[in-house]
Design a protein around this motif. Sequence first.
Motif, PDB file in Angstrom:
ATOM      1  N   VAL A 222      79.793  34.129  25.939  1.00  0.00           N
ATOM      2  CA  VAL A 222      78.679  34.384  25.016  1.00  0.00           C
ATOM      3  C   VAL A 222      78.003  35.646  25.532  1.00  0.00           C
ATOM      4  N   LEU A 223      77.729  36.571  24.632  1.00  0.00           N
ATOM      5  CA  LEU A 223      77.054  37.808  24.989  1.00  0.00           C
ATOM      6  C   LEU A 223      75.803  37.936  24.138  1.00  0.00           C
ATOM      7  N   SER A 224      74.729  38.455  24.693  1.00  0.00           N
ATOM      8  CA  SER A 224      73.550  38.722  23.874  1.00  0.00           C
ATOM      9  C   SER A 224      73.265  40.212  23.853  1.00  0.00           C
ATOM     10  N   ASN A 225      72.704  40.672  22.746  1.00  0.00           N
ATOM     11  CA  ASN A 225      72.327  42.074  22.638  1.00  0.00           C
ATOM     12  C   ASN A 225      71.276  42.177  21.539  1.00  0.00           C
ATOM     13  N   SER A 226      70.808  43.393  21.282  1.00  0.00           N
ATOM     14  CA  SER A 226      69.851  43.572  20.196  1.00  0.00           C
ATOM     15  C   SER A 226      70.609  43.490  18.874  1.00  0.00           C
ATOM     16  N   ASP A 227      69.938  42.978  17.857  1.00  0.00           N
ATOM     17  CA  ASP A 227      70.586  42.924  16.551  1.00  0.00           C
ATOM     18  C   ASP A 227      70.383  44.269  15.865  1.00  0.00           C
ATOM     19  N   THR A 228      71.275  45.182  16.156  1.00  0.00           N
ATOM     20  CA  THR A 228      71.172  46.540  15.597  1.00  0.00           C
ATOM     21  C   THR A 228      72.520  46.918  14.979  1.00  0.00           C
ATOM     22  N   GLU A 229      72.481  47.918  14.116  1.00  0.00           N
ATOM     23  CA  GLU A 229      73.704  48.405  13.473  1.00  0.00           C
ATOM     24  C   GLU A 229      74.759  48.776  14.506  1.00  0.00           C
ATOM     25  N   ALA A 230      74.319  49.476  15.540  1.00  0.00           N
ATOM     26  CA  ALA A 230      75.264  49.965  16.551  1.00  0.00           C
ATOM     27  C   ALA A 230      75.989  48.808  17.223  1.00  0.00           C
ATOM     28  N   VAL A 231      75.262  47.745  17.543  1.00  0.00           N
ATOM     29  CA  VAL A 231      75.892  46.607  18.210  1.00  0.00           C
ATOM     30  C   VAL A 231      76.821  45.883  17.232  1.00  0.00           C
ATOM     31  N   ARG A 232      76.380  45.704  16.001  1.00  0.00           N
ATOM     32  CA  ARG A 232      77.245  45.041  15.016  1.00  0.00           C
ATOM     33  C   ARG A 232      78.549  45.822  14.808  1.00  0.00           C
ATOM     34  N   ARG A 233      78.428  47.150  14.781  1.00  0.00           N
ATOM     35  CA  ARG A 233      79.629  47.986  14.618  1.00  0.00           C
ATOM     36  C   ARG A 233      80.604  47.778  15.778  1.00  0.00           C
ATOM     37  N   LEU A 234      80.035  47.638  16.983  1.00  0.00           N
ATOM     38  CA  LEU A 234      80.900  47.466  18.157  1.00  0.00           C
ATOM     39  C   LEU A 234      81.761  46.210  18.074  1.00  0.00           C
ATOM     40  N   TYR A 235      81.193  45.128  17.542  1.00  0.00           N
ATOM     41  CA  TYR A 235      81.873  43.827  17.626  1.00  0.00           C
ATOM     42  C   TYR A 235      82.483  43.352  16.309  1.00  0.00           C
ATOM     43  N   GLN A 236      82.214  44.052  15.205  1.00  0.00           N
ATOM     44  CA  GLN A 236      82.700  43.508  13.935  1.00  0.00           C
ATOM     45  C   GLN A 236      84.216  43.656  13.804  1.00  0.00           C
ATOM     46  N   GLY A 237      84.793  42.694  13.120  1.00  0.00           N
ATOM     47  CA  GLY A 237      86.219  42.784  12.804  1.00  0.00           C
ATOM     48  C   GLY A 237      87.144  42.448  13.957  1.00  0.00           C
ATOM     49  N   ILE A 238      86.631  41.906  15.054  1.00  0.00           N
ATOM     50  CA  ILE A 238      87.528  41.523  16.149  1.00  0.00           C
ATOM     51  C   ILE A 238      87.935  40.069  15.943  1.00  0.00           C
ATOM     52  N   ASP A 239      89.221  39.852  15.919  1.00  0.00           N
ATOM     53  CA  ASP A 239      89.768  38.520  15.673  1.00  0.00           C
ATOM     54  C   ASP A 239      89.224  37.497  16.663  1.00  0.00           C
ATOM     55  N   GLY A 240      88.678  36.409  16.145  1.00  0.00           N
ATOM     56  CA  GLY A 240      88.223  35.340  17.046  1.00  0.00           C
ATOM     57  C   GLY A 240      86.794  35.503  17.536  1.00  0.00           C
ATOM     58  N   PHE A 241      86.178  36.655  17.239  1.00  0.00           N
ATOM     59  CA  PHE A 241      84.777  36.853  17.650  1.00  0.00           C
ATOM     60  C   PHE A 241      83.869  36.496  16.483  1.00  0.00           C
ATOM     61  N   ARG A 242      82.728  35.895  16.770  1.00  0.00           N
ATOM     62  CA  ARG A 242      81.731  35.749  15.712  1.00  0.00           C
ATOM     63  C   ARG A 242      80.364  36.175  16.211  1.00  0.00           C
ATOM     64  N   MET A 243      79.524  36.563  15.247  1.00  0.00           N
ATOM     65  CA  MET A 243      78.170  37.036  15.579  1.00  0.00           C
ATOM     66  C   MET A 243      77.175  36.039  15.031  1.00  0.00           C
TER      67      MET A 243
END
Length: 271
Positions: A222-243
């Motif tokens: 589990v990772l935490s970060n700020s809910d910002t566009e930049a962070v969402r862009r980093l993690y979106q579309g990775i198989d098996g990951f959810r936000m």
Amino acid sequence: MRPILKWAGGKRALVGEITGLFPRDYGERRFHEPFFGGGAVFFHIEPRGGSINDINPRLMNFYRVVRDRPRELIEEARRYRYDEDEYYRLRDRFNLEGLTEVEEAALLLYLNKTAYNGLYRVNSRGEFNVPFGRYRNPTIVDEDGILRASRLLRNVELRSGDFSYVIDAAEEGDLCYLDPPYHPASETANFTDYSESGFSLADQERLRDLCVDLDGKGVLFVLSNSDTEAVRRLYQGIDGFRMIPLRTRRAISSKVASRDSGYDLLITNIR
Ligand SMILES: C[S@@+](CC[C@H](N)C(=O)[O-])C[C@H]1O[C@@H](n2cnc3c(N)ncnc32)[C@H](O)[C@@H]1O
């Protein structure tokens, strides 16, 4: 148990949301926390094995002394009084070279309990420079807390360096909580100086790549970060990951919060 230090970005308020994502048998698993700070999640779950790490060597010296020499630490810190002149004298002392490990740890504890807002901040020369904080009768030495923490820390490996070690330390089935310095809301946002080294977008990318590698190894994270566009862009579309966006606003300045950035985002590969 509760953390024994106050720490900027401490996650005490989010411990329920974070551990709620963990598998039910989390108490049986090895646990790793590579951005330890105050270690709110570690102290809450009280794991039986794993590793903790922070890039701040004085912070990790503190935990090592808590683990190995808690009585000496308590005895040393009990000699310090809560008083403004004493504070500045001890702050100067903390910035000297050649302290013993116990003295450095006791001073860190004292400064943590008496500095303004419990902040840990250093200038470009690495000197601790937070002003005196006004509290009503602050507890500097919580003996029971230190002794309990000491027993818990005996279960885990202590390190001080970059977070990347965890790819080798963690094994299949282990659990990992990653809490990096948050990506700022905007380039100009003035975000907290956690240590002498800042945490750049390139570091955030390195961390994302590490999460992909952890996932490949079968490590749960589990990772935490700020809910910002930049962070969402980093993690979106990775198989098996959810936000998982959290709705509680963090206590940060209203100037920054008004840019809709005062929220946390959790990212995990746990189903
Ligand atoms: C948001 S704080 C962690 C707070 C912690 N979860 C708590 O509950 O108190 C982030 C921590 O990461 C550490 N840090 C910064 N850069 C790092 C790096 N490259 N590797 C490991 N730790 C780092 C900082 O010193 C800071 O203590």
